[in-house]
Motif scaffolding. Sequence first.
Motif, PDB file in Angstrom:
ATOM      1  N   GLY A  10       0.805  -1.216   0.000  1.00 33.67           N
ATOM      2  CA  GLY A  10       0.000   0.000   0.000  1.00 33.67           C
ATOM      3  C   GLY A  10       0.835   1.261   0.000  1.00 33.67           C
ATOM      4  N   ASP A  11       0.188   2.320   0.447  1.00 34.52           N
ATOM      5  CA  ASP A  11       0.786   3.655   0.445  1.00 34.52           C
ATOM      6  C   ASP A  11       1.287   3.959   1.866  1.00 34.52           C
ATOM      7  N   ILE A  12       2.568   4.217   1.982  1.00 29.67           N
ATOM      8  CA  ILE A  12       3.192   4.404   3.300  1.00 29.67           C
ATOM      9  C   ILE A  12       2.606   5.608   4.059  1.00 29.67           C
ATOM     10  N   ASN A  22      11.566   7.856   4.797  1.00 29.83           N
ATOM     11  CA  ASN A  22      11.439   8.382   3.441  1.00 29.83           C
ATOM     12  C   ASN A  22      12.675   8.029   2.634  1.00 29.83           C
ATOM     13  N   ALA A  23      12.463   7.544   1.405  1.00 28.89           N
ATOM     14  CA  ALA A  23      13.587   7.330   0.481  1.00 28.89           C
ATOM     15  C   ALA A  23      13.846   8.663  -0.210  1.00 28.89           C
ATOM     16  N   ALA A  24      14.657   9.484   0.442  1.00 30.37           N
ATOM     17  CA  ALA A  24      14.894  10.862  -0.014  1.00 30.37           C
ATOM     18  C   ALA A  24      16.064  10.915  -0.994  1.00 30.37           C
ATOM     19  N   ASN A 120      10.518   0.530   0.184  1.00 32.41           N
ATOM     20  CA  ASN A 120      11.573  -0.297  -0.434  1.00 32.41           C
ATOM     21  C   ASN A 120      12.627   0.645  -1.020  1.00 32.41           C
ATOM     22  N   ILE A 121      13.492   1.116  -0.129  1.00 27.02           N
ATOM     23  CA  ILE A 121      14.482   2.146  -0.463  1.00 27.02           C
ATOM     24  C   ILE A 121      15.316   1.740  -1.692  1.00 27.02           C
ATOM     25  N   SER A 122      15.513   2.690  -2.573  1.00 28.39           N
ATOM     26  CA  SER A 122      16.359   2.563  -3.780  1.00 28.39           C
ATOM     27  C   SER A 122      15.778   1.714  -4.909  1.00 28.39           C
ATOM     28  N   TYR A 159       4.850  -0.804  -2.300  1.00 23.34           N
ATOM     29  CA  TYR A 159       3.868  -0.105  -3.125  1.00 23.34           C
ATOM     30  C   TYR A 159       3.484  -0.982  -4.318  1.00 23.34           C
ATOM     31  N   GLU A 160       4.495  -1.685  -4.815  1.00 20.18           N
ATOM     32  CA  GLU A 160       4.266  -2.512  -6.011  1.00 20.18           C
ATOM     33  C   GLU A 160       4.109  -3.971  -5.630  1.00 20.18           C
ATOM     34  N   ASN A 161       3.318  -4.664  -6.406  1.00 16.22           N
ATOM     35  CA  ASN A 161       3.084  -6.075  -6.158  1.00 16.22           C
ATOM     36  C   ASN A 161       4.366  -6.897  -6.285  1.00 16.22           C
TER      37      ASN A 161
END
Length: 174
Positions: A10-12, A22-24, A120-122, A159-161
Amino acid sequence: MKNKINLIQGDITEIVVDAIVNAANSSLLGGSGVDGAIHRIGGKKILEECQKIKAKQGGCKVGNAVITTAGNLFAKYVIHTVGPRWIDGKHNESELLKQCYLNSFKLALENGVKSISFPNISTGVYKFPKDKAAEIAVNTIKNCIQNEIQIEKVNIVCYENENYQIYRTLLEKL
Ligand code: ADP
């Protein structure tokens, strides 16, 4: 330990926790993907704090993390970490990604955080191979919470399946 890790698709920004990671990017001034969503929903207070940090220390290096308010999000803090951009796997990418998780946990512990959500950073714009990134994330999270009583819940938010399926398989093996 295993029951502290919660896999969510889902949406964090919609999940209630003490701290959202946050993946900044190094500028800390916002970007696309999860960074864009966090700033959009969190509002200008987050950006103002990021700007102050940038003025003070020139942004945030890859693998490091900084903490700000969460503005209008359902959280107390946002922990901004800068993931490595995948080049070819020979530029310390794996170690830098591990450092993102370690440094985010360090800030979480210092600030009394009990529940935390990681994206899922990066694995978006920075193109880190999803399976490799997931293995690093799970191993590092596992080690960080093993003997840690303060942290009660770690959400891994996909976010992605495709990422969700990769994590589901990995977590089943724990
Ligand atoms: P990076 O630059 O670190 O790759 P991105 O934001 O491009 O950062 O992508 C990181 C991950 O965040 C990707 O897996 C992407 O699908 C995911 N993502 C994008 N939007 C959201 C969101 N609202 N909530 C959770 N994850 C998200």
